[in-house]
Design a protein around this motif. Structure first.
Motif, PDB file in Angstrom:
ATOM      1  N   ILE A 193       0.870  -1.190   0.000  1.00 46.95           N
ATOM      2  CA  ILE A 193       0.000   0.000   0.000  1.00 46.95           C
ATOM      3  C   ILE A 193       0.904   1.237   0.000  1.00 46.95           C
ATOM      4  O   ILE A 193       1.762   1.376   0.865  1.00 46.95           O
ATOM      5  N   SER A 194       0.698   2.104  -0.985  1.00 43.46           N
ATOM      6  CA  SER A 194       1.651   3.207  -1.162  1.00 43.46           C
ATOM      7  C   SER A 194       1.503   4.234  -0.033  1.00 43.46           C
ATOM      8  O   SER A 194       0.445   4.354   0.587  1.00 43.46           O
ATOM      9  N   TRP A 195       2.585   4.985   0.216  1.00 47.84           N
ATOM     10  CA  TRP A 195       2.589   5.970   1.306  1.00 47.84           C
ATOM     11  C   TRP A 195       1.401   6.905   1.186  1.00 47.84           C
ATOM     12  O   TRP A 195       0.772   7.272   2.166  1.00 47.84           O
ATOM     13  N   ARG A 196       1.125   7.338  -0.031  1.00 47.37           N
ATOM     14  CA  ARG A 196       0.090   8.350  -0.225  1.00 47.37           C
ATOM     15  C   ARG A 196      -1.309   7.836   0.069  1.00 47.37           C
ATOM     16  O   ARG A 196      -2.262   8.596   0.163  1.00 47.37           O
ATOM     17  N   ARG A 197      -1.429   6.522   0.185  1.00 46.93           N
ATOM     18  CA  ARG A 197      -2.740   5.944   0.507  1.00 46.93           C
ATOM     19  C   ARG A 197      -2.839   5.585   1.985  1.00 46.93           C
ATOM     20  O   ARG A 197      -3.720   4.837   2.398  1.00 46.93           O
ATOM     21  N   ILE A 198      -1.882   6.082   2.756  1.00 48.89           N
ATOM     22  CA  ILE A 198      -1.895   5.805   4.193  1.00 48.89           C
ATOM     23  C   ILE A 198      -1.972   7.135   4.943  1.00 48.89           C
ATOM     24  O   ILE A 198      -1.166   8.036   4.698  1.00 48.89           O
ATOM     25  N   CYS A 199      -2.951   7.240   5.815  1.00 52.92           N
ATOM     26  CA  CYS A 199      -3.109   8.478   6.596  1.00 52.92           C
ATOM     27  C   CYS A 199      -3.054   8.137   8.088  1.00 52.92           C
ATOM     28  O   CYS A 199      -3.717   7.208   8.536  1.00 52.92           O
ATOM     29  N   VAL A 200      -2.235   8.887   8.823  1.00 51.55           N
ATOM     30  CA  VAL A 200      -2.197   8.723  10.282  1.00 51.55           C
ATOM     31  C   VAL A 200      -2.856   9.949  10.897  1.00 51.55           C
ATOM     32  O   VAL A 200      -2.514  11.082  10.554  1.00 51.55           O
ATOM     33  N   SER A 201      -3.794   9.704  11.785  1.00 54.90           N
ATOM     34  CA  SER A 201      -4.528  10.812  12.389  1.00 54.90           C
ATOM     35  C   SER A 201      -4.225  10.883  13.883  1.00 54.90           C
ATOM     36  O   SER A 201      -4.398   9.906  14.605  1.00 54.90           O
ATOM     37  N   THR A 202      -3.777  12.048  14.332  1.00 52.72           N
ATOM     38  CA  THR A 202      -3.447  12.204  15.755  1.00 52.72           C
ATOM     39  C   THR A 202      -4.338  13.257  16.404  1.00 52.72           C
ATOM     40  O   THR A 202      -4.792  14.193  15.747  1.00 52.72           O
ATOM     41  N   SER A 203      -4.525  13.089  17.705  1.00 58.65           N
ATOM     42  CA  SER A 203      -5.288  14.086  18.458  1.00 58.65           C
ATOM     43  C   SER A 203      -4.378  15.252  18.855  1.00 58.65           C
ATOM     44  O   SER A 203      -4.834  16.190  19.494  1.00 58.65           O
ATOM     45  N   LEU A 221      -0.626  13.132   6.990  1.00 57.11           N
ATOM     46  CA  LEU A 221      -0.864  13.372   8.414  1.00 57.11           C
ATOM     47  C   LEU A 221      -2.166  14.149   8.579  1.00 57.11           C
ATOM     48  O   LEU A 221      -2.396  15.143   7.887  1.00 57.11           O
ATOM     49  N   ALA A 222      -3.004  13.664   9.486  1.00 56.56           N
ATOM     50  CA  ALA A 222      -4.222  14.403   9.834  1.00 56.56           C
ATOM     51  C   ALA A 222      -4.155  14.730  11.323  1.00 56.56           C
ATOM     52  O   ALA A 222      -3.670  13.923  12.116  1.00 56.56           O
ATOM     53  N   VAL A 223      -4.606  15.916  11.672  1.00 54.87           N
ATOM     54  CA  VAL A 223      -4.617  16.332  13.079  1.00 54.87           C
ATOM     55  C   VAL A 223      -6.057  16.661  13.463  1.00 54.87           C
ATOM     56  O   VAL A 223      -6.728  17.440  12.786  1.00 54.87           O
ATOM     57  N   SER A 224      -6.525  16.031  14.538  1.00 55.62           N
ATOM     58  CA  SER A 224      -7.877  16.323  15.020  1.00 55.62           C
ATOM     59  C   SER A 224      -7.821  17.587  15.856  1.00 55.62           C
ATOM     60  O   SER A 224      -7.241  17.586  16.940  1.00 55.62           O
ATOM     61  N   LEU A 225      -8.415  18.642  15.345  1.00 55.54           N
ATOM     62  CA  LEU A 225      -8.301  19.938  16.020  1.00 55.54           C
ATOM     63  C   LEU A 225      -9.539  20.203  16.884  1.00 55.54           C
ATOM     64  O   LEU A 225      -9.435  20.386  18.083  1.00 55.54           O
ATOM     65  N   HIS A 226     -10.676  20.273  16.246  1.00 55.74           N
ATOM     66  CA  HIS A 226     -11.996  20.344  16.890  1.00 55.74           C
ATOM     67  C   HIS A 226     -12.272  21.612  17.692  1.00 55.74           C
ATOM     68  O   HIS A 226     -13.393  21.797  18.173  1.00 55.74           O
ATOM     69  N   ALA A 227     -11.269  22.454  17.912  1.00 61.00           N
ATOM     70  CA  ALA A 227     -11.512  23.742  18.583  1.00 61.00           C
ATOM     71  C   ALA A 227     -10.368  24.676  18.222  1.00 61.00           C
ATOM     72  O   ALA A 227      -9.233  24.226  18.070  1.00 61.00           O
ATOM     73  N   PRO A 228     -10.670  25.994  18.112  1.00 62.78           N
ATOM     74  CA  PRO A 228      -9.627  26.921  17.658  1.00 62.78           C
ATOM     75  C   PRO A 228      -8.947  27.691  18.786  1.00 62.78           C
ATOM     76  O   PRO A 228      -8.155  28.591  18.515  1.00 62.78           O
TER      77      PRO A 228
END
Ligand code: SF4
Length: 353
Positions: A193-203, A221-228
């Motif tokens: 599975i290629s790198w671009r098809r892998i997403c890691v999501s952190t809080s 990389l995805a970051v869960s923000l949920h508040a500014p």
């Protein structure tokens, strides 16, 4: 004593064992393919390997898979939720989302868990409310993908093509197993599975962002923000007290600079909590100068939770505000509402009985 699981071994270690056993190099590759590409769950299945070798491995390593104990298919969309049993009897969830565009390639995205439960206690999350039990081993991370692939292939469908580490648990609190699992899933002799098809999501575990940026793995990389702002974010996500927004945003800048890759910010819109235009304004300020896009996710209520769905008008206005101020934003409807596809909901129900 329990035997170690063979899918916990990185390629180098497996290859070393085979060399020590006096096996030729091609056999290591053959064995690795059986274990990681075909995802076998018993040593007898490796029909083209010598019986003596199979017996040696059977004596020293376990190769069991994760049995599916429940499979819930959504009637609203192409989402299927699996509840899998781990060797110690614990349960873990994994959610499959299928996209079959009339033109273009089919996509099978699996939302993978990294922990049994989660210690971070985000206010809106079913997993966080159930507490933390333990980290998943490497083979338990891989086992989710292999169990779903078996199900898909037996139904004549394409296997999993994309991975998002966004299921139960905080991936960076199980860092070593996460990274080793990803390397094995990416391996050309494995599922490739290629790198671009892998997403890691952190809080927002700041040291994890710096560490992953330095790994040389050009994934998403995805970051869960949920508040500014810190006040609201600390209320919704207690992890913010440990890693406040200023530190988190600095780590995000480092990620972009080091990897040259955009960051996706996840923002769950909770009715009346974080969905005003004032919040949108703060968000624009926070993300200024950062190569980023925002996924806005209207909240999908857990039956006994304190939060409500935002109004459609608020969602549209929030998105428009971001776009008008130069922040790319898309609205992502949460899938599988009828099967409680949000992380941790099914496991929580199962554990309650
Ligand atoms: S949202 Fe993610 S990080 Fe937060 S409690 Fe749930 S599983 Fe843990």
């Amino acid at each position: 004593m329990n035997k170690p699981h063979v899918r916990n071994l990185p390629w180098d270690e497996l290859d070393k064992i085979m060399k020590e056993l006096g096996e030729p190099a091609f056999r290591s590759r053959q064995l690795f393919q059986w274990i990681h590409q075909k995802g076998i769950t018993s040593w007898e299945e490796m029909t083209d390997l010598p019986k003596k070798l199979r017996m040696w491995f059977a004596e020293h390593f376990s190769i069991e898979g994760l049995p599916v104990i429940r499979r819930l298919a959504s009637r609203q969309d192409d989402t299927v939720k699996y509840l899998l049993r781990l060797p110690d009897g614990e349960l873990v969830e994994t959610v499959l989302m299928s996209y079959d565009p009339p033109e273009g390639k089919q996509r099978r995205t699996l939302c993978v868990s990294t922990q049994v439960g989660c210690p971070l206690k985000c206010a809106f999350c079913a997993t966080g409310q159930s507490g933390f039990t333990r980290n998943l081993e490497v083979h338990e991370i891989l086992g989710q993908v292999l169990a779903v692939n078996r199900d898909l292939v037996s139904a004549g469908q394409a296997p999993v093509s994309n991975l998002v580490f966004m299921g139960m648990g905080e991936p960076f609190l199980n860092y070593e197993n996460l990274v080793q699992g990803i390397r094995l899933l990416h391996h050309p002799l494995g599922l490739n599975i290629s790198w671009r098809r892998i997403c890691v999501s952190t809080s927002g575990i700041v040291p994890g962002i710096y560490r992953l940026a330095d790994e040389g793995m050009p994934l998403v990389l995805a970051v869960s923000l949920h508040a500014p702002n810190d006040e609201l974010r600390s209320r919704l996500m207690p992890v913010n007290r440990r890693y406040p927004l200023e530190e988190l945003v600095a780590a995000c800048h480092y990620w972009v600079q080091r990897t040259n890759r955009r960051i996706t910010f996840e923002y769950i819109l909770l009715g009346g909590v974080n969905d005003s235009l004032a919040h949108a304004g703060e968000l624009v300020g926070l993300l200024k100068g950062l190569l980023a896009n925002v996924n806005l996710i209207p909240f999908n209520p857990v039956s006994d939770g304190p939060f409500v769905k935002p109004s459609r008008n608020k969602v549209m206005a929030f998105r428009q505000y971001l776009e008008d101020h130069g922040v790319t934003a898309v609205i992502r409807e949460e899938k599988g509402g009828d099967i409680e596809a949000a992380c941790g909901q099914l496991r929580r129900r199962e554990m309650r009985g």
